[in-house]
Write an enzyme that holds these catalytic residues in place. Sequence first.
Site, PDB file in Angstrom:
ATOM      1  N   ASP A  77     -30.142  14.945  21.210  1.00 40.95           N
ATOM      2  CA  ASP A  77     -31.061  13.825  21.002  1.00 40.95           C
ATOM      3  C   ASP A  77     -31.500  13.195  22.318  1.00 40.95           C
ATOM      4  O   ASP A  77     -30.953  13.493  23.393  1.00 40.95           O
ATOM      5  CB  ASP A  77     -30.429  12.768  20.083  1.00 40.95           C
ATOM      6  CG  ASP A  77     -28.938  12.554  20.365  1.00 40.95           C
ATOM      7  OD1 ASP A  77     -28.504  12.797  21.511  1.00 40.95           O
ATOM      8  OD2 ASP A  77     -28.223  12.153  19.446  1.00 40.95           O
ATOM      9  N   ASN A 148     -20.825   4.313  12.537  1.00 42.87           N
ATOM     10  CA  ASN A 148     -21.414   4.270  11.188  1.00 42.87           C
ATOM     11  C   ASN A 148     -21.495   5.662  10.563  1.00 42.87           C
ATOM     12  O   ASN A 148     -22.110   5.832   9.511  1.00 42.87           O
ATOM     13  CB  ASN A 148     -22.805   3.638  11.237  1.00 42.87           C
ATOM     14  CG  ASN A 148     -23.797   4.457  12.066  1.00 42.87           C
ATOM     15  OD1 ASN A 148     -23.425   5.465  12.652  1.00 42.87           O
ATOM     16  ND2 ASN A 148     -25.042   4.021  12.109  1.00 42.87           N
TER      17      ASN A 148
HETATM   18  C1  F6R Z   1     -25.042  11.581  21.394  1.00 42.94           C
HETATM   19  C2  F6R Z   1     -25.067  11.501  19.924  1.00 42.94           C
HETATM   20  C3  F6R Z   1     -24.311  10.448  19.184  1.00 42.94           C
HETATM   21  C4  F6R Z   1     -22.973  10.075  19.820  1.00 42.94           C
HETATM   22  C5  F6R Z   1     -22.312   8.951  19.036  1.00 42.94           C
HETATM   23  C6  F6R Z   1     -21.003   8.517  19.660  1.00 42.94           C
HETATM   24  O1  F6R Z   1     -25.820  12.667  21.844  1.00 42.94           O
HETATM   25  O2  F6R Z   1     -25.724  12.284  19.326  1.00 42.94           O
HETATM   26  O3  F6R Z   1     -24.102  10.878  17.864  1.00 42.94           O
HETATM   27  O4  F6R Z   1     -22.152  11.208  19.839  1.00 42.94           O
HETATM   28  O5  F6R Z   1     -23.174   7.852  18.960  1.00 42.94           O
HETATM   29  O6  F6R Z   1     -21.264   7.901  20.883  1.00 42.94           O
HETATM   30  P1  F6R Z   1     -20.062   7.586  21.892  1.00 42.94           P
HETATM   31  O7  F6R Z   1     -19.545   8.916  22.335  1.00 42.94           O
HETATM   32  O8  F6R Z   1     -20.714   6.849  23.037  1.00 42.94           O
HETATM   33  O9  F6R Z   1     -19.060   6.805  21.132  1.00 42.94           O
END
Ligand code: F6R
Length: 254
Positions: A77, A148
């Site tokens: 993303d 979430n």
């Molecule tokens: C990042 C992504 C998100 C993160 C998720 C967790 O490319 O696709 O799904 O993996 O928001 O974020 P962190 O690792 O910062 O807790």
Amino acid sequence: MNKTVSPAIQVYPDPASASRALAAEIADLIRSREKKALPTVLGLATGGTPLPLYQELRRLHAENDLSFHNVITFNLDEYLGLDHDDAHSYWQFMHQQLFHHVDIQPQNIHIPDGTITPADLAAYGRSYEQAIRDAGGIDLQILGIGTNGHIGFNEPGTPRDSRTGPVDLSEKTRRDNAVHFSGLQLVPTRAITMGCATILDAKRIALLAWGERKAAIIRDALHAPLSPSLPASYLQEHPATTFYLDQPAASKLL
Ligand code: F6R
């Protein structure tokens, strides 16, 4: 797809040891495919969770001759509205954390382009999907998980058959990610993400989660009924998914 075979769960004392184990598997995958003259296609995530994984992959490249010359990457993303030069873009994140440090060929790096205009986003999403197919599909997809239950930026409510395209970020995700920006109002409201179906097409998936704050959503992702309200629950139907957890993230497992 067979609900009884997946996901596997591996619990480690800390993120560093979990990341070392996964990085060793990635290195084996790259080397075994290279022996057969095949590229390795990796799906990559950003955020705080994969930082120790990228650190270990950098180390394996520097100290252990792990080459990324035959690696093709597709990131999950990117924020819409941020260009490559923006310090908050996932393009910058990936180059700082991994790509600048290894011998990957620039043409093998694919990160959704956050500058695509709204009129071109649908066609761009289709071209991203096509590029994944042209590469032979994703051999191993790395995932984090939102508090979430989002995977990629597929927020609660996303159907299982969603494909790469633009999405609105939830208030919860923007608040979680505000730590990386100077204030909530600066966190983009939209992103482009691989869809749930795109992720589930990967031959193998490794979901990483660390810390107490992820414990409840990890329990639900593994045990709650499959539902669009919890996109990570779709992983229950994927035949080759492993959850790499530290002990706090695994602390609410049944
Ligand atoms: C990042 C992504 C998100 C993160 C998720 C967790 O490319 O696709 O799904 O993996 O928001 O974020 P962190 O690792 O910062 O807790």
